[in-house]
Design an enzyme around this catalytic site. Structure first.
Site, PDB file in Angstrom:
ATOM      1  N   GLU A 128       0.717  -1.137  -0.387  1.00  0.00           N
ATOM      2  CA  GLU A 128       0.426  -0.720   0.316  1.00  0.00           C
ATOM      3  C   GLU A 128       0.511   1.151   0.130  1.00  0.00           C
ATOM      4  OE1 GLU A 128      -2.995   0.040   2.818  1.00  0.00           O
ATOM      5  OE2 GLU A 128      -4.024  -2.031   2.423  1.00  0.00           O
ATOM      6  N   SER A 133       7.200  -3.065   3.616  1.00  0.00           N
ATOM      7  CA  SER A 133       7.576  -4.026   4.492  1.00  0.00           C
ATOM      8  C   SER A 133       7.214  -4.531   5.576  1.00  0.00           C
ATOM      9  CB  SER A 133       8.905  -3.692   5.004  1.00  0.00           C
ATOM     10  OG  SER A 133      10.061  -2.741   3.298  1.00  0.00           O
ATOM     11  N   GLU A 243       7.556 -17.366  -3.333  1.00  0.00           N
ATOM     12  CA  GLU A 243       8.028 -16.806  -4.109  1.00  0.00           C
ATOM     13  C   GLU A 243       9.405 -16.236  -4.022  1.00  0.00           C
ATOM     14  OE1 GLU A 243       5.543 -13.160  -3.057  1.00  0.00           O
ATOM     15  OE2 GLU A 243       6.654 -11.207  -3.991  1.00  0.00           O
ATOM     16  N   GLY A 373       9.397  -8.090  -3.115  1.00  0.00           N
ATOM     17  CA  GLY A 373       8.841  -9.279  -2.579  1.00  0.00           C
ATOM     18  C   GLY A 373       9.906  -9.384  -0.957  1.00  0.00           C
TER      19      GLY A 373
END
Ligand SMILES: Cc1cc2nc3c(=O)[nH]c(=O)nc-3n(C[C@H](O)[C@H](O)[C@H](O)COP(=O)(O)OP(=O)(O)OC[C@H]3O[C@@H](n4cnc5c(N)ncnc54)[C@H](O)[C@@H]3O)c2cc1C
Length: 389
Positions: A128, A133, A243, A373
């Protein structure tokens, strides 16, 4: 470690490599310029089984283990566009594993199976404007209203976000409960109240689309909630592991291509009367970079092996030891890739700075690895915690 790859992995490798070299690589200039790639690429990848190879057959996958996913992420790199690789990995490895783990029969039929076939495009909505993090700090809120949830808020940096058919969306269902107040929803993007605020301009990965999204009184039926209410953070932490290790595999494969191409360039390019690769300075540099790449790949394979053992052999959650190994891999691979990209660009001299050369694009694109990621710093933060420091 003996090779984890069997004959069926090798066959799959040939399929993905052919797809990347014949159906992606020729379009590098066009798609990088367009800052997008055609939706048909998802369809074609789905037809070839690129997304589903490591999913169970019951959900429409190929029934293979996690090493199929490693093979796929290594070979997509041969398409020459980190942006396309990222868009396709989001589809098969980032937005969808959580549906296979938690989805109801109906959710699997409506979202996962069509995504694995490439018939529906998927995005993962976590980050967002005010929380990346620190995922527990997200503010998008799904407020319960009878049998529905009404969602308000925004997401940013969402890969495939401008054209996704659905978003696997993490929101707060209890805004006061931090990490214990997050839940996942499957959100069809045609839902009233869903909007794409803008397509973001990036310094690299140009061929992928990255969007900012907003939700205004977006009403979602409770049947689209994925898994248990308020357990979303825990599910996400599990999802992050595949991921991250898949991104590591892809980065190492990209590092190998950079070295191969640079060494070839150095055989042809002469300075002071001989090929620049014949200079001991650069020979030793390439030897050191090769050693670092081998170490990075070994740590990546160790992470992939741990993940495969946890999820495919024991059919359990990802263990904390696995989280630690994968986080270490993400740190190390990030540092090694940055060094390889920078040295390979330097080795090309002025041509390294010119768009015509693959290395110029790769140097820009690989920079994302240490951010996306989970940043390198947050990986260190998690590992320090796991080490009890
Ligand atoms: C091209 C692109 C594609 C992306 N695709 C997606 C997507 O599809 N879906 C999605 O949800 N997200 C996506 N992301 C978001 C990505 O995962 C986040 O950018 C990343 O998690 C970092 O969050 P942030 O950008 O908010 O940085 P911040 O959290 O604001 O971090 C800023 C800085 O603070 C540092 N920092 C934070 N915490 C600590 C700590 N504890 N210790 C030390 N340093 C710390 C960070 O390392 C960083 O250097 C994408 C991002 C990009 C750029």
């Amino acid at each position: 470690m003996p090779s984890p790859f069997r004959e069926e992995h090798d066959q799959f490798r040939t399929t993905v490599r052919k797809f990347a070299e014949k159906e992606l690589l020729p379009f590098v200039d066009e798609w990088e310029k367009a800052e997008n790639f055609p939706n048909e690429v998802f369809k074609r990848a789905g037809e070839l089984g690129v997304f589903g190879a490591h999913y169970p057959e019951e959900v429409g996958g190929g029934g293979g283990d996690f090493w199929f996913s490693v093979v796929k992420s290594e070979e997509l790199v041969r398409g020459g566009m980190a942006g396309v690789t990222m868009g396709l990995l989001v589809q098969g490895d980032m937005a969808t594993p959580v549906i296979a783990d938690l989805g109801t029969k109906e959710q699997i039929a409506e979202f996962l199976t069509p995504a694995l076939r490439g018939e529906k495009i998927a995005a993962l909505g976590v980050s967002e404007p005010n929380a990346g993090s620190d995922v527990a700090g997200i503010q998008t809120w799904a407020k319960k209203d009878d049998d529905d949830y009404v969602i308000n808020g925004a997401k940013t940096y969402i890969t495939n976000g401008t054209r996704a058919d659905f978003v696997t969306l993490l929101v707060k269902t209890n805004p006061d409960a931090g990490a214990k107040g997050c839940s996942f929803f499957l959100v069809p993007t045609k839902t009233k109240g869903f909007g794409v605020s803008k397509k973001l301009k990036k310094i690299g990965n140009h061929s992928s689309d990255t969007a900012e999204l907003h939700f205004e009184d977006m009403r979602i039926p409770a049947r689209y909630r994925l898994g248990e209410e308020n357990m979303g953070f825990m599910y996400l932490m599990q999802n992050f592991q595949s991921e991250r290790i898949i991104a590591c595999a892809s980065a190492c494969a990209g590092g190998g291509v950079m070295l191969e191409e640079s060494i070839q360039y150095g055989r042809d390019r002469k300075a002071f009367g001989k090929p620049i690769i014949k200079r001991e300075y650069w020979q030793h540099k390439f030897v050191d970079l090769t050693a670092k790449l081998e170490a990075a790949r070994a740590l990546t394979y160790k992470g992939a092996e741990c993940y495969n053992d946890d999820k495919y052999v024991k059919k359990d959650n990802v263990s904390l030891d696995t989280v630690k190994t994968i986080s270490l891999a993400k740190i190390f691979v990030g540092d090694v890739m940055t060094e390889i990209a920078d040295q390979c660009l330097q080795f090309h001299g002025g041509w390294g700075y010119i768009e015509e050369f693959h290395i110029a694009r790769v140097w820009r694109d690989q920079r994302l690895f240490r951010i996306g990621g989970g940043t390198t710093e947050t990986m260190r933060y998690y590992v320090a915690k796991l080490m009890g420091l």
